[in-house]
Write a protein that holds these residues in place. Sequence first.
Motif, PDB file in Angstrom:
ATOM      1  N   ALA A 182       0.993   1.545  -4.104  1.00 22.06           N
ATOM      2  CA  ALA A 182       0.025   0.467  -4.373  1.00 22.06           C
ATOM      3  C   ALA A 182      -0.504  -0.116  -3.069  1.00 22.06           C
ATOM      4  N   LEU A 218      -3.029   2.279  -1.612  1.00 16.09           N
ATOM      5  CA  LEU A 218      -4.290   2.271  -2.361  1.00 16.09           C
ATOM      6  C   LEU A 218      -5.130   1.042  -2.041  1.00 16.09           C
ATOM      7  N   GLU A 219      -4.472  -0.072  -1.732  1.00 20.77           N
ATOM      8  CA  GLU A 219      -5.214  -1.268  -1.325  1.00 20.77           C
ATOM      9  C   GLU A 219      -6.055  -1.002  -0.092  1.00 20.77           C
ATOM     10  N   LEU A 279      -1.979   3.535 -11.133  1.00 23.89           N
ATOM     11  CA  LEU A 279      -2.421   2.772  -9.963  1.00 23.89           C
ATOM     12  C   LEU A 279      -3.815   3.199  -9.517  1.00 23.89           C
ATOM     13  N   LYS A 305      -6.527   1.961 -11.850  1.00 19.22           N
ATOM     14  CA  LYS A 305      -6.737   0.525 -11.663  1.00 19.22           C
ATOM     15  C   LYS A 305      -7.528   0.242 -10.389  1.00 19.22           C
ATOM     16  N   ARG A 306      -7.265   1.011  -9.330  1.00 22.68           N
ATOM     17  CA  ARG A 306      -7.941   0.777  -8.046  1.00 22.68           C
ATOM     18  C   ARG A 306      -9.391   1.236  -8.084  1.00 22.68           C
TER      19      ARG A 306
END
Length: 820
Positions: free
Chosen positions: A358, A361-362, A463, A466-467
Amino acid sequence: MAEEDDTKVRILQSLRGKICEAKNLGLPAGANRLRDLCTFCTINLDQEEVFRTKMFEKSVSPFYGEDFYFEIPRPFQFLSFYVYAKSVFRDLPVGKVAIRKEELWRYSGKESWFPLHPVDPNSEVQGKVHLEMRLNELITENGSVCQQLLVRIIACQGLPLISGQNCDSYATVTLVGPSRTDQKKTKVKKKTSDPQFEETFYFEVTRSSSYTKKSHFQVEEEDIEKLEIKVDLWNNGNLAQDVFLGETRVSVKILRNDVVHRAWYLLQPKGNGTKTKPEELGSLRLNVTYTEDNVLPSACYAPLRNLLLKSPDVKPISASAAHVLGDLCRERYEAVLPVVRLLLHHNRLLPFLTAIAALELEQTQEANTIFRGNSLATRCIDDMMKIVGRNYLTVTLKPVLDEICESNKTCEIDPIKLKEGDNVEVNKENLQGYVQKVFSSITQSSASCPPLMCDVFRSLRQLASKRFPADPHVQYSAVSSFVFLRFFAVAVLSPHTFQLRPHHPEPEVSRTLTLISKTIQTLGSWGSLSKNKLSSFKESYMYDFFKLFQEDKCIEQVKKFLDDISSNASKEWSGVEGSVILKEGEVHKRAQGRKRIGKKNFKKRWLRVTNRELTYHKHKGKEALYVIPVKNILGVEKVDESAFNRKNMFQVIHSDKTLYVQAGNCVEASEWIEVLSQVSRCNTERLGTFHPSAYVSGAWLCCQATNENQPGCKPCTTTILANIQLDIDCDRETERIFSLFSSNLDKLQKMEDACAGMSVYLGQQQEEYTRFVIQDPKETFRTIKEIRVLVEDLQAHHDSKGALTDEPGTIENPIVGKTS
């Protein structure tokens, strides 16, 4: 498991690296022509061969390219690499590279060229000798005082095999001085590498000047400083020449301070080997990493282990101890492996991988670059797949890779690399057939994918969606970037590094595997078969080849496979459907049921273990002479050397007669025991005790029980349960993590300074701090402080334990004696 022993410090050794290439090899004595030189390399622990490359034909500068990794199951003095030339009657040594164990750290993790040195029998030594010495004062008949030296040769340990058999050893003990040489000799101890001599010899050292009896020497008392004891070990050759096994020299002046001197000494080579210029023999390029873990009792690691296990719960994840370690060791790919193994063992890996994925991915701005870098997340997931997916790879790829490597069809499709007479259309057809088999094996393997891998892929998929909610393909590319690009394609490219093949493939086969791997990567990349992707290929011949796979069926197969291994429904592993070879090789097997010990009772056989059965054959490829179903195996244990006067033996206890096997070396023996123990670990009738020796002449040699069916006299090795997590030595992994923190204290200090500086500047990211990931300076600072305290505490434990175990002269820490 490490937690079983609460007092002892364990020394665990491993070796990894690569035999890269040789250059300008010389012609060994007995070889015919340099241009016909066919060579191979071996790795030896002292004189015991533990690894051999394949043969490289007709080259004085061969490229071997052989990776190796193994646990080292015993003490050793030298790690040696030999180059041999193949000859009709016997293999001829070209030269060797011998590195002392104490000097291996100099070459760790980097490639180096080493000059080859001559293979001299007087330098081929291993083992150690246990000596006791003392000076006695004697009063002679006329009342004068003289000194007498007592030398007791107690035992030896770890002497080499001679022609594959335990040696018939004896020792000569010589008092050497400026004007004398007095020699004594022990009795021969037959067929043992650990002889017990227990013989005492007496030497006259000094005499008073009034001593009148004629003698062949004259020694004044001060000459004791120049005297030394020389111990030589020999193998009794009977009718042949005796073979030198090693020597050690001990100065008599050491007894000035000792009433009795008793110590173990490492045997050393003779100093009179043949002098040959190294450049005449050529050189060898090696990459060698030797790791020695001094593992303390389990309780010492509890605080650091607990801090690491809390990592998945730390917010933000970048402030956790596990993430801090990954940040400190960013350049060291292997540094994350102990963290992965530790978290895996304690069921904490999935939440940690989810958190670091996560975080990555940010920081990812475009969907098409997802998980493409060498980040902490990708490295951890790589290691997870290699650990838990090993059997999955074997089941899925080994049968088809064996076929590709053994059939060896020509598959070159690059016009520039085609040989005369090659038909590019036939080659393309061969390659397409291989690719289709590999592709089908992968896309039909979802039932065998380990549950943890499925859980991780499901998390990555969620994830990624969502990203990048606007990209419908990203949920698939997040998974395919791992399972195809970093798992299957890599295993196809280098099957020997995943234990799918015994050696690096031949150059032509390696080229075929490269083409297959590139194709599989593209087939597995979601959307890779679209026209815009095809136009991006650099090679026109690959463009033409890939057009053969422009079918909706391929895309649907990939999609279904990715759906299956990353779906929301958790599943249990279905097990292995077919029979899969886990290990095979040549061994010596004792004829079953023989009541006497004899050389003729041992025959060469080809041993094979699959997930279903253990078989032995007269030769590789022949029908099985005997079959033991895995479900019938009751235990797999080492056999005492004294049972058959042979090293590296193990036994397979089953419902019929016990099978006694001698492996080729100590590493092979350990590997056979491990794979057989693993494959039979769930058998409900496994024994609790066993006999470490043999039943011969009506009695068990170990306990003297006369009933052949008498229960064993020694507890069996603890059975590892059917769970990958229990096959991890947590104390060893925590020790490695401690070592990594300890060797990176300077970087840890810089990270601590960066946290303090960011707090002062109200969280503003200064340029010198960007080398670390620091989202929360205060939380990260707190973690670093805790790491420092725990590392210092563990170092104190090491120092205190080292003071107890580092006494020179013990069997664990023998003295390196003088050489001639």
